[in-house]
Design a protein around this motif. Structure first.
Motif, PDB file in Angstrom:
ATOM      1  N   PHE A   7      -4.466   1.286  -4.516  1.00 29.07           N
ATOM      2  CA  PHE A   7      -4.207   2.176  -3.383  1.00 29.07           C
ATOM      3  C   PHE A   7      -5.123   1.881  -2.195  1.00 29.07           C
ATOM      4  O   PHE A   7      -4.719   2.048  -1.051  1.00 29.07           O
ATOM      5  CB  PHE A   7      -4.237   3.635  -3.820  1.00 29.07           C
ATOM      6  CG  PHE A   7      -3.049   3.988  -4.679  1.00 29.07           C
ATOM      7  CD1 PHE A   7      -1.770   3.982  -4.150  1.00 29.07           C
ATOM      8  CD2 PHE A   7      -3.201   4.279  -6.021  1.00 29.07           C
ATOM      9  CE1 PHE A   7      -0.663   4.267  -4.934  1.00 29.07           C
ATOM     10  CE2 PHE A   7      -2.102   4.573  -6.817  1.00 29.07           C
ATOM     11  CZ  PHE A   7      -0.828   4.560  -6.270  1.00 29.07           C
ATOM     12  N   LYS A   8      -6.335   1.401  -2.472  1.00 22.75           N
ATOM     13  CA  LYS A   8      -7.196   0.937  -1.381  1.00 22.75           C
ATOM     14  C   LYS A   8      -6.544  -0.256  -0.686  1.00 22.75           C
ATOM     15  O   LYS A   8      -6.546  -0.345   0.542  1.00 22.75           O
ATOM     16  CB  LYS A   8      -8.575   0.535  -1.907  1.00 22.75           C
ATOM     17  CG  LYS A   8      -9.515   1.664  -2.147  1.00 22.75           C
ATOM     18  CD  LYS A   8     -10.860   1.087  -2.581  1.00 22.75           C
ATOM     19  CE  LYS A   8     -11.830   2.146  -2.998  1.00 22.75           C
ATOM     20  NZ  LYS A   8     -13.112   1.551  -3.440  1.00 22.75           N
ATOM     21  N   ALA A   9      -6.015  -1.181  -1.479  1.00 21.65           N
ATOM     22  CA  ALA A   9      -5.366  -2.369  -0.909  1.00 21.65           C
ATOM     23  C   ALA A   9      -4.182  -1.986  -0.042  1.00 21.65           C
ATOM     24  O   ALA A   9      -3.930  -2.605   0.996  1.00 21.65           O
ATOM     25  CB  ALA A   9      -4.925  -3.309  -2.029  1.00 21.65           C
ATOM     26  N   LEU A  10      -3.469  -0.959  -0.434  1.00 22.10           N
ATOM     27  CA  LEU A  10      -2.283  -0.524   0.301  1.00 22.10           C
ATOM     28  C   LEU A  10      -2.604   0.379   1.489  1.00 22.10           C
ATOM     29  O   LEU A  10      -1.702   0.743   2.235  1.00 22.10           O
ATOM     30  CB  LEU A  10      -1.322   0.191  -0.647  1.00 22.10           C
ATOM     31  CG  LEU A  10      -0.745  -0.673  -1.768  1.00 22.10           C
ATOM     32  CD1 LEU A  10       0.069   0.185  -2.720  1.00 22.10           C
ATOM     33  CD2 LEU A  10       0.073  -1.825  -1.218  1.00 22.10           C
ATOM     34  N   SER A  11      -3.876   0.709   1.667  1.00 22.29           N
ATOM     35  CA  SER A  11      -4.245   1.652   2.728  1.00 22.29           C
ATOM     36  C   SER A  11      -4.461   0.987   4.090  1.00 22.29           C
ATOM     37  O   SER A  11      -4.978   1.607   5.004  1.00 22.29           O
ATOM     38  CB  SER A  11      -5.510   2.417   2.339  1.00 22.29           C
ATOM     39  OG  SER A  11      -6.626   1.537   2.347  1.00 22.29           O
ATOM     40  N   ASN A  12      -4.038  -0.252   4.230  1.00 22.25           N
ATOM     41  CA  ASN A  12      -4.212  -0.989   5.474  1.00 22.25           C
ATOM     42  C   ASN A  12      -2.851  -1.462   5.981  1.00 22.25           C
ATOM     43  O   ASN A  12      -2.078  -2.054   5.229  1.00 22.25           O
ATOM     44  CB  ASN A  12      -5.137  -2.185   5.219  1.00 22.25           C
ATOM     45  CG  ASN A  12      -5.320  -3.059   6.418  1.00 22.25           C
ATOM     46  OD1 ASN A  12      -4.454  -3.873   6.714  1.00 22.25           O
ATOM     47  ND2 ASN A  12      -6.440  -2.912   7.096  1.00 22.25           N
ATOM     48  N   LYS A  13      -2.559  -1.196   7.250  1.00 23.04           N
ATOM     49  CA  LYS A  13      -1.250  -1.519   7.826  1.00 23.04           C
ATOM     50  C   LYS A  13      -0.922  -3.011   7.722  1.00 23.04           C
ATOM     51  O   LYS A  13       0.198  -3.376   7.353  1.00 23.04           O
ATOM     52  CB  LYS A  13      -1.221  -1.075   9.283  1.00 23.04           C
ATOM     53  CG  LYS A  13       0.101  -1.338   9.966  1.00 23.04           C
ATOM     54  CD  LYS A  13       0.067  -0.867  11.412  1.00 23.04           C
ATOM     55  CE  LYS A  13       1.386  -1.189  12.107  1.00 23.04           C
ATOM     56  NZ  LYS A  13       1.388  -0.737  13.490  1.00 23.04           N
ATOM     57  N   THR A  14      -1.876  -3.865   8.011  1.00 24.96           N
ATOM     58  CA  THR A  14      -1.614  -5.305   7.970  1.00 24.96           C
ATOM     59  C   THR A  14      -1.357  -5.778   6.548  1.00 24.96           C
ATOM     60  O   THR A  14      -0.469  -6.601   6.314  1.00 24.96           O
ATOM     61  CB  THR A  14      -2.774  -6.096   8.599  1.00 24.96           C
ATOM     62  OG1 THR A  14      -2.945  -5.657   9.955  1.00 24.96           O
ATOM     63  CG2 THR A  14      -2.491  -7.587   8.594  1.00 24.96           C
ATOM     64  N   ARG A  15      -2.100  -5.259   5.584  1.00 22.06           N
ATOM     65  CA  ARG A  15      -1.852  -5.654   4.195  1.00 22.06           C
ATOM     66  C   ARG A  15      -0.462  -5.201   3.743  1.00 22.06           C
ATOM     67  O   ARG A  15       0.239  -5.931   3.033  1.00 22.06           O
ATOM     68  CB  ARG A  15      -2.955  -5.110   3.282  1.00 22.06           C
ATOM     69  CG  ARG A  15      -4.290  -5.814   3.528  1.00 22.06           C
ATOM     70  CD  ARG A  15      -5.318  -5.513   2.463  1.00 22.06           C
ATOM     71  NE  ARG A  15      -5.763  -4.140   2.429  1.00 22.06           N
ATOM     72  CZ  ARG A  15      -6.899  -3.695   2.955  1.00 22.06           C
ATOM     73  NH1 ARG A  15      -7.718  -4.516   3.596  1.00 22.06           N
ATOM     74  NH2 ARG A  15      -7.230  -2.426   2.849  1.00 22.06           N
ATOM     75  N   LEU A  16      -0.042  -4.031   4.180  1.00 24.58           N
ATOM     76  CA  LEU A  16       1.325  -3.586   3.879  1.00 24.58           C
ATOM     77  C   LEU A  16       2.346  -4.503   4.537  1.00 24.58           C
ATOM     78  O   LEU A  16       3.368  -4.847   3.930  1.00 24.58           O
ATOM     79  CB  LEU A  16       1.534  -2.144   4.349  1.00 24.58           C
ATOM     80  CG  LEU A  16       0.888  -1.056   3.508  1.00 24.58           C
ATOM     81  CD1 LEU A  16       1.013   0.288   4.215  1.00 24.58           C
ATOM     82  CD2 LEU A  16       1.512  -1.005   2.127  1.00 24.58           C
TER      83      LEU A  16
END
Length: 100
Positions: A7-16
């Motif tokens: 969920f930390k990984a998914l909490s960034n717009k660019t990573r999404l």
């Protein structure tokens, strides 16, 4: 799969966005020469160009996604290629539907 890391990984717009782009790599990275999207993935340089961020930032973002088991990396010579880890995304889906 560490839920907090995912969920930390998914909490960034660019990573999404990266995960979204990798869902349809042929459409999102048509300029990649000799593309073998299914077996190898997308070159980190292509992802960097599309995102418009520095190479070090994109590399860090991809490392975060890889540690969260959402992407996998393949090294070919001096280049690193990334693709979605569908098994990891399936685990994430199971966590969301059964545990949350």
């Amino acid at each position: 799969m560490d839920q907090v890391e995912v969920f930390k990984a998914l909490s960034n717009k660019t990573r999404l966005q990266i995960l979204n782009w990798l869902k349809q790599p042929a459409e999102n990275f048509p300029e990649q020469p000799n593309a073998d999207f299914e077996n190898v993935g997308v070159c980190v340089g292509q992802i960097q160009t599309k995102a418009g961020l520095s190479q070090s930032t994109i590399s860090e973002y991809l490392a975060i996604l890889q540690r969260a088991d959402l992407v996998s990396a393949t090294r070919v010579g001096q280049w690193t290629y990334y693709k979605r880890n569908e098994a990891g995304l399936k685990k994430l889906n199971e966590i969301i539907t059964t545990e949350l």
